[in-house]
Design a protein around this motif. Sequence first.
Motif, short mmCIF file in Angstrom:
data_model
loop_
_atom_site.label_atom_id
_atom_site.label_comp_id
_atom_site.label_asym_id
_atom_site.label_seq_id
_atom_site.Cartn_x
_atom_site.Cartn_y
_atom_site.Cartn_z
N PHE A 127 -20.58 51.55 98.69
CA PHE A 127 -19.76 50.47 98.18
C PHE A 127 -18.80 50.93 97.09
CE2 PHE A 127 -23.64 48.00 99.63
CZ PHE A 127 -23.05 47.65 100.84
N ALA A 128 -18.92 52.18 96.67
CA ALA A 128 -17.94 52.76 95.75
C ALA A 128 -16.68 53.20 96.49
CB ALA A 128 -18.55 53.94 95.01
N ALA A 129 -16.65 53.07 97.81
CA ALA A 129 -15.50 53.52 98.60
C ALA A 129 -14.29 52.63 98.44
CB ALA A 129 -15.88 53.62 100.07
N SER A 130 -14.46 51.44 97.87
CA SER A 130 -13.35 50.51 97.70
C SER A 130 -13.61 49.64 96.48
CB SER A 130 -13.18 49.62 98.94
OG SER A 130 -12.20 48.62 98.74
N SER A 131 -12.53 49.16 95.88
CA SER A 131 -12.66 48.23 94.75
C SER A 131 -12.72 46.78 95.22
CB SER A 131 -11.48 48.40 93.79
OG SER A 131 -10.25 48.12 94.46
N LEU A 132 -12.57 46.53 96.53
CA LEU A 132 -12.56 45.17 97.04
C LEU A 132 -13.95 44.54 96.95
CD1 LEU A 132 -10.35 45.55 100.25
CD2 LEU A 132 -9.66 44.87 97.95
N ALA A 144 -28.87 46.59 97.51
CA ALA A 144 -27.41 46.67 97.62
C ALA A 144 -26.72 45.73 96.64
CB ALA A 144 -26.98 46.36 99.04
N MET A 145 -27.37 44.62 96.29
CA MET A 145 -26.77 43.64 95.39
C MET A 145 -26.52 44.21 94.00
SD MET A 145 -25.88 40.47 96.17
CE MET A 145 -27.05 40.02 97.45
N GLU A 146 -27.13 45.34 93.69
CA GLU A 146 -26.94 45.96 92.39
C GLU A 146 -25.62 46.73 92.30
OE1 GLU A 146 -30.34 48.36 91.68
OE2 GLU A 146 -31.77 46.68 91.72
N ALA A 147 -24.97 47.00 93.42
CA ALA A 147 -23.69 47.70 93.40
C ALA A 147 -22.62 46.80 92.79
CB ALA A 147 -23.28 48.11 94.82
N PRO A 148 -21.74 47.35 91.94
CA PRO A 148 -20.77 46.52 91.20
C PRO A 148 -19.85 45.68 92.08
CG PRO A 148 -20.87 48.72 90.26
CD PRO A 148 -21.67 48.76 91.53
#
Length: 315
Positions: A249-254, A277-281
């Motif tokens: 999920f760091a692959a995009s800022s969307l 996964a919910m912990e990813a910004p």
Amino acid sequence: MITADLYKRLIDLRAHAPHKALELARSRRRRPLLTPHDQLSGGTSTGARLFLVAADHPARGAIGVGGDPMRMADRRDLLSRLSTALSHPGVDGLLATPDIVEDLLLLGSLTGSSLLDDKVVFGSMNRGGLSGSAWELDDPITAYHTGGLFKMNLDGGKLLLRIDRDDPDSLKTIYQCARAIRVITSQKSPLAVMVEPLPAYRGDDGTLKIDTSPEALIGVINIASGLGPTSAYTWLKLPPPSSDPHRVFAASSLPVLLLGGDPGDRGDELLASWAEAMEAPTVRGLVAGRSLIYPADDDVEGWVDRAARIVHPDL
């Protein structure tokens, strides 16, 4: 539970007042896409997140759940389950095709209690890539188009983008999605566009499968993030990866909404993967359908509640 009498009244309303659904849609009370949950429930918010229930599989011919190929075939049963889910205070809205959105609007008018007021409603757009068809990856817009989203007073549109580099039909769908993003975002008041990019491949038996490895997901995330003339209104709908969700999920800022899928009897594993996964910004919530509406133990209310508490821990 939708009784036989109530369902008969819905059928009669469909036949005798076809204009009613549009009238109800235009008067539906809308809410902001993201609202801190304390503003809705009176609790202490941990941040603005979104929990949507998905019901767009039937329009693609995908009505099987687990080992039952006809599990979603009964519309009254499906609407009953959706009504249960949408009544939960932690469910923020719905992702569905026109028939289901209209059924729920009409049911609300018959019961005097709208299920879609103050909810976020996304309309599913490309359903032409029918499940199991020879042309499955050629997925044209056959449900909501841009005009339909605005006419029905919806909050956004959803696009499915399965990419198989060995199948030329994927290019047609990439173009369809890019064009839809361009048209939706060029309007005076653009709507959100939810893009579901999935790395696809054919198994040895010819069945279309989804690769949830980090490397494959990172590839399609980058492709989807760059579609259309602007990404300002694009959200991504993605499966929890097989490993390393933060890197994926760091692959995009969307903003990202996690998708559900059909877990069979592995519901607890799916819930755990959502929580991780919910912990990813960038992850802003969850869109789940069959996994919650048709759980293995048939406890819709219980599974919706468990998922809602992952998205909204303040419940």
